[in-house]
Enzyme design. Structure first.
Site, PDB file in Angstrom:
ATOM      1  N   HIS A  21       6.755   0.406  -3.430  1.00 41.56           N
ATOM      2  CA  HIS A  21       6.547  -0.647  -4.428  1.00 41.56           C
ATOM      3  C   HIS A  21       7.710  -0.642  -5.428  1.00 41.56           C
ATOM      4  CE1 HIS A  21       2.190   0.626  -3.536  1.00 41.56           C
ATOM      5  NE2 HIS A  21       2.418  -0.462  -2.838  1.00 41.56           N
ATOM      6  N   CYS A 129      -4.074  -4.652   6.177  1.00 38.94           N
ATOM      7  CA  CYS A 129      -3.176  -5.817   6.041  1.00 38.94           C
ATOM      8  C   CYS A 129      -3.885  -6.971   5.364  1.00 38.94           C
ATOM      9  CB  CYS A 129      -2.724  -6.337   7.398  1.00 38.94           C
ATOM     10  SG  CYS A 129      -1.692  -5.253   8.345  1.00 38.94           S
ATOM     11  N   HIS A 146      -0.929   0.135   9.953  1.00 35.52           N
ATOM     12  CA  HIS A 146      -1.966   0.992   9.365  1.00 35.52           C
ATOM     13  C   HIS A 146      -2.555   2.005  10.339  1.00 35.52           C
ATOM     14  CE1 HIS A 146      -1.616  -2.341   6.481  1.00 35.52           C
ATOM     15  NE2 HIS A 146      -1.764  -1.357   5.614  1.00 35.52           N
TER      16      HIS A 146
END
Ligand code: MSP
Length: 474
Positions: A21, A129, A146
């Protein structure tokens, strides 16, 4: 003076922020600071994506009410961005009631214009997702991002008629003419080919998810979290009184969510005849120590820990310097430490030795013309951050080499005062070009360097790791 509106994705608030991030947010901050320095009026927007199944599940796991859960994590994101010196103008939360209202109004307009239809749907949903996946997208039956099997879901949902050829043809045209720019080029071409194959309608409501914005006209359903999230870019301009900043200049993100930004988002806007963002750019995805970042592997890098060890500027520098922005790459604690040491040995050393010699040999800051020009505008405008930083590094290396070749200490010993003055003044006048260039990338360092060049009081910009508070703890 022009307006410049830049955004990051709004991150899922199911956990604390990680270096992934931080990466996008740092890049956006570099651009925001660069444009402010140029005199542009900047609106830099970031925030958190707070609704949906993923957040609801995480809250449940933490035995908290979703709102209390997100309120707590929101602070963690803000704290990380503060530590990294992220100069966002607004921090957006999708639980903002004004946003919720505007999202409902937007969906209502899509309905009014005949773009919404209720249908029964069965598909494979990946909560990680927050999207339905095709069998062909799975690897060994699992979502490749994932590493989990998606869940089969059958619901009656409201659909946005994305397959409407009027919209997709318009979109293909706008992308092909570069009126709506998608970067990098290779991903733009992928999107065009995929679009030409035809797009499917997309479900924009969820019957089983309670933690979301009620669907207008049918409160038994909530608005699909991605519709809610994408709209933040637009509703923010209204909520913060920045209507005249729309359309956005640049939406930044990684390649994982480019389809949403390059196809679904502009289609929503086209359906309501709203202007499209000027550009979306998807950077690469990085691994940590050559592995996907994951809690199970235990290789998740926390930006706050990194700032404690290396300082904000070195972290900002290291992630952008390590590999090209549009490509995949790898980062690690060791790589950041190496970048930190490189900064100290090159830029840090250059500033310190130059100022120290000027003081020692009593060289005044005489105005001295230099032909040396270093510019990184093209690189920054092309989002080629690595190349911009490399240029600065090479420039510092040249200056260090110039010092080594001209040996000011020998000139001093030999009493060649004029030559000594010329050599140090040359370097000094090149150094004063650097703070402005460094400012968007390393705001604290730029500030310190500027001050040191004025006061001629040197202080290490990147203290050695082994005897500094940033020392890498083994
Ligand atoms: N909530 C959505 C975005 C909605 S925007 C309208 C979402 N959130 S997310 O928390 O999963 O963030 C995804 C983004 O985080 C990526 O697009 C990228 O910007 C950043 N990254 C997360 N992990 C990353 C890496 N390992 N490498 C590079 N970027 C990473 O998707």
């Amino acid at each position: 003076m022009s307006k410049y509106f830049i955004t990051t994705p709004i991150y899922y608030i199911n956990d604390v922020p990680h270096i992934g991030h931080a990466y996008t947010t740092i890049a956006a901050d570099v651009l925001a600071r660069y444009h402010r320095a140029k005199g542009d009026e900047v609106f830099f927007l970031t925030g958190t994506d707070e609704h949906g199944a993923k957040i609801a599940e995480a809250a449940k796991k933490a035995a908290k009410e979703p709102q209390a859960f997100v309120d707590n994590l929101e602070k963690k994101f803000k704290e990380a961005w503060k530590n990294l010196n992220i100069s966002y103008d607004e921090f957006f939360r999708t639980t903002n009631p004004d946003h919720e209202k505007q999202v409902q109004e937007f969906v209502q307009k899509l309905k009014d214009r005949g773009f919404v239809e209720k249908r029964s749907y069965e598909g494979l949903y990946c909560v990680g997702c927050e999207k339905f996946m095709k069998e062909s997208e799975l690897v060994d039956g699992k979502c490749p991002d994932h590493l989990k099997e998606p869940v089969r879901q059958k619901e009656e949902n409201y659909f946005f008629k994305l397959s409407d050829s009027a919209i997709s043809n318009k979109l293909i045209n706008l992308i092909s003419n570069n009126e709506f720019v998608i970067g990098p080029e290779s991903r733009r071409n992928e999107i065009i080919s995929k679009l030409k194959l035809g797009i499917e309608d997309i479900s924009i409501s969820r019957a089983t998810v309670e933690w979301g914005i009620p669907f207008p006209g049918d409160e038994s359903q909530t608005i699909y979290v991605w519709i809610d999230a994408l709209l933040n870019y637009y509703t923010a301009t209204k909520i913060y009184g920045k209507d005249d900043f729309w359309p956005a200049n640049l939406h930044l993100m990684a390649k994982d969510i480019l389809w949403f930004h390059a196809v679904i988002w502009p289609s929503m806007l086209l359906a309501l005849d709203l202007p499209l963002p000027k550009k979306v750019f998807a950077h690469g995805f990085f691994t940590v120590d050559n592995q996907k970042m994951s809690k199970t592997i235990g290789n998740v890098l926390n930006p706050n820990d990194l700032v404690d060890k290396f300082g904000a500027d070195a972290v900002r520098y290291a992630v952008l310097r390590e590999f090209p922005f549009g490509e995949d790459g790898d980062i690690s604690l060791d790589k950041i430490a190496t970048q930190y040491n490189n900064l100290g040995n090159n830029l840090g050393n250059l500033v310190q030795r130059t100022i120290s010699m000027m003081v020692k040999y009593k060289i005044r800051n005489t105005k001295f013309e230099t032909n040396n020009k270093i510019q990184i505008d093209n690189e920054i405008n092309n989002l080629d951050f690595m190349e911009a930083l490399k240029k600065i590094d090479d420039f510092c290396m040249e200056q260090n080499k110039y010092i080594a070749e001209h040996e000011p200490w020998v000139l001093a010993k030999e009493g060649k005062k004029q030559e000594l003055t010329d050599v140090l003044a040359t370097v000094y006048n090149n150094l004063i070009l650097l703070p402005d260039l460094l400012l968007p990338f390393m705001p604290e360092t730029a500030e310190k360097m500027k001050k040191q060049l004025e006061t001629l009081e040197p202080e290490p910009l990147f203290p050695r790791l082994d005897n500094s508070p940033y020392a890498v703890k083994q």
